[in-house]
Design a protein around this motif. Structure first.
Motif, PDB file in Angstrom:
ATOM      1  N   ARG A 191       5.059 -58.224 -13.265  1.00 50.87           N
ATOM      2  CA  ARG A 191       5.741 -57.622 -14.414  1.00 50.87           C
ATOM      3  C   ARG A 191       5.023 -56.365 -14.905  1.00 50.87           C
ATOM      4  O   ARG A 191       5.672 -55.392 -15.312  1.00 50.87           O
ATOM      5  N   GLU A 192       3.685 -56.347 -14.820  1.00 52.59           N
ATOM      6  CA  GLU A 192       2.955 -55.174 -15.306  1.00 52.59           C
ATOM      7  C   GLU A 192       3.243 -53.926 -14.474  1.00 52.59           C
ATOM      8  O   GLU A 192       3.018 -52.802 -14.930  1.00 52.59           O
ATOM      9  N   THR A 193       3.734 -54.104 -13.240  1.00 52.92           N
ATOM     10  CA  THR A 193       4.112 -52.955 -12.422  1.00 52.92           C
ATOM     11  C   THR A 193       5.226 -52.155 -13.084  1.00 52.92           C
ATOM     12  O   THR A 193       5.292 -50.929 -12.953  1.00 52.92           O
ATOM     13  N   VAL A 230      23.015 -57.447 -10.803  1.00 50.74           N
ATOM     14  CA  VAL A 230      21.882 -56.851 -11.480  1.00 50.74           C
ATOM     15  C   VAL A 230      22.111 -55.357 -11.701  1.00 50.74           C
ATOM     16  O   VAL A 230      21.717 -54.792 -12.722  1.00 50.74           O
ATOM     17  N   HIS A 231      22.786 -54.707 -10.751  1.00 55.04           N
ATOM     18  CA  HIS A 231      23.014 -53.278 -10.876  1.00 55.04           C
ATOM     19  C   HIS A 231      23.882 -52.945 -12.083  1.00 55.04           C
ATOM     20  O   HIS A 231      23.849 -51.849 -12.609  1.00 55.04           O
ATOM     21  N   ALA A 236      16.402 -54.232 -17.426  1.00 48.29           N
ATOM     22  CA  ALA A 236      15.846 -55.498 -17.926  1.00 48.29           C
ATOM     23  C   ALA A 236      16.222 -56.652 -17.018  1.00 48.29           C
ATOM     24  O   ALA A 236      15.397 -57.526 -16.707  1.00 48.29           O
ATOM     25  N   ALA A 237      17.484 -56.667 -16.582  1.00 52.09           N
ATOM     26  CA  ALA A 237      17.926 -57.755 -15.711  1.00 52.09           C
ATOM     27  C   ALA A 237      17.198 -57.703 -14.366  1.00 52.09           C
ATOM     28  O   ALA A 237      16.841 -58.738 -13.798  1.00 52.09           O
ATOM     29  N   PHE A 238      16.987 -56.489 -13.880  1.00 52.71           N
ATOM     30  CA  PHE A 238      16.286 -56.355 -12.598  1.00 52.71           C
ATOM     31  C   PHE A 238      14.855 -56.863 -12.697  1.00 52.71           C
ATOM     32  O   PHE A 238      14.388 -57.619 -11.845  1.00 52.71           O
ATOM     33  N   THR A 239      14.122 -56.439 -13.726  1.00 51.21           N
ATOM     34  CA  THR A 239      12.724 -56.866 -13.841  1.00 51.21           C
ATOM     35  C   THR A 239      12.624 -58.373 -14.044  1.00 51.21           C
ATOM     36  O   THR A 239      11.703 -59.009 -13.536  1.00 51.21           O
ATOM     37  N   ASP A 240      13.582 -58.963 -14.782  1.00 53.16           N
ATOM     38  CA  ASP A 240      13.588 -60.427 -14.923  1.00 53.16           C
ATOM     39  C   ASP A 240      13.790 -61.083 -13.566  1.00 53.16           C
ATOM     40  O   ASP A 240      13.137 -62.073 -13.233  1.00 53.16           O
ATOM     41  N   TRP A 241      14.715 -60.511 -12.800  1.00 52.46           N
ATOM     42  CA  TRP A 241      15.003 -61.100 -11.482  1.00 52.46           C
ATOM     43  C   TRP A 241      13.808 -60.989 -10.540  1.00 52.46           C
ATOM     44  O   TRP A 241      13.370 -61.979  -9.956  1.00 52.46           O
TER      45      TRP A 241
END
Length: 338
Positions: A191-193, A230-231, A236-241
């Motif tokens: 996540r930090e990336t 996700v697109h 936000a949805a992408f990073t959660d995924w």
């Protein structure tokens, strides 16, 4: 195919091997192989080692530790080591460490010379092998100096020839490029990336992702992250995924080109890693001559030996080693940062 060789040097005066080491290192570097020399000086230390059994036990222990710590590819052993003879050490290595790795047994000759220096030294070496019953156990005798350097080059040249066979080169490519890809995947799943306290940087990060999403949609790739919509949901949805999915799902959802596109974009985003991003561009993207490393990996993975043909040669093997070393170092430097 190996990126480096480790040579174990056993002598009572390691300094006398300086030119031999330099010569062998240069010979291996001609095909892109680094040479690491591990020294075991056979020198008595302390009053306790005046007892020959104590001395031998310590030397044998030092040798065992090097075999446990390193992958030893070649061993060179001097005959005349003061209180210990080189053939005693070879006998111990053959019984306790390795039965098959090549050992070069050398000498400059001692005592009253009989015949030429080469004949004199060779006779002493052969007598030592016979005494220890080591004849026929992959021990090569050599005379210190030019002959030793020539013999070591010859042995390593045979090792090069075996390693440059296509199946061995495929092994290195698959193994090391897989390691690069695995480091990238692991980094993208942190996540930090994707986080930054600087709003401007965060905007850049989101743009990198959205550009890749658009490219994916344009190419109509049917993968996991598109199926999940996700697109449509955005950053936000992408990073959660990506941060909450296991590595296998992410690898299936993001093809290798997308993962490399994203990591390259993230590298180029800051001044600190921009140069690393430029280097990574040469790993997977654009036409090059010679071709980029990922392209070579794909050729070696999907083309037959016949089709690869004469493009697989010593020069190509050296290039593969240099590129693997360069890109693995580059990616490791970036992805290992906390």
């Amino acid at each position: 195919m190996r990126l480096d060789y480790t040579v174990l040097c056993i002598d009572d005066n390691i300094g006398t091997l300086r030119d031999t080491k330099r010569d062998l290192g240069r010979h291996n570097s001609n095909v892109g192989i680094d040479t690491n020399f591990i020294d075991v000086p056979v020198v008595q230390t302390g009053r306790a080692e005046t007892d020959i059994d104590v001395f031998k036990t310590r030397i044998f222990s030092d040798i065992a530790r090097e075999f446990e710590t390193h992958q030893i590819d070649l061993v060179i052993v001097d005959l005349h080591l003061g209180e210990i003879k080189g053939h005693e050490i070879i006998d111990h290595i053959r019984h306790h460490q390795t039965m098959y790795r090549p050992i070069v047994f050398y000498s400059g000759g001692e005592g009253v010379q009989v015949g030429t220096l080469e004949e004199h030294a060779t006779k002493q070496l052969q007598d030592g092998l016979e005494k220890a019953q080591l004849v026929g156990k992959s021990v090569f005798v050599s005379v210190r100096g030019d002959n030793l350097r020539k013999d070591l080059r010859g042995i390593c040249s045979e090792m090069h020839a075996e390693e440059h066979k296509l199946n061995a080169s495929r092994g290195l490519l698959m193994d090391r490029t897989s390691e690069i890809d695995a480091k990238i995947l692991q980094h993208l799943c942190k996540r930090e990336t994707w986080e930054s306290s600087d709003p401007a940087v965060q905007t850049k990060i989101q743009k990198i992702l959205m550009d890749e999403l658009k490219r994916q949609r344009k190419n109509a790739l049917k993968n996991a992250w598109l199926k999940r919509g996700v697109h449509k949901s955005g950053f936000a949805a992408f990073t959660d995924w990506i941060c909450n999915s296991d590595d296998t799902e992410v690898a299936q959802g993001l093809d290798a080109f997308s993962r490399n596109n994203l990591i390259r974009g993230l590298m180029k985003m800051s001044d600190e890693t921009k140069d690393a991003g430029d280097i990574h561009s040469t790993y997977f993207k654009g036409d090059r001559d010679p071709p980029h490393l990922n392209s070579i990996r794909n050729v070696y993975a999907h083309q037959t030996e016949k089709k690869i043909g004469n493009t697989h040669n010593d020069e190509r093997c050296k290039y593969i080693r240099e590129e693997v070393r360069r890109h693995l170092k580059n990616v490791t430097k970036v992805t290992s940062k906390k």
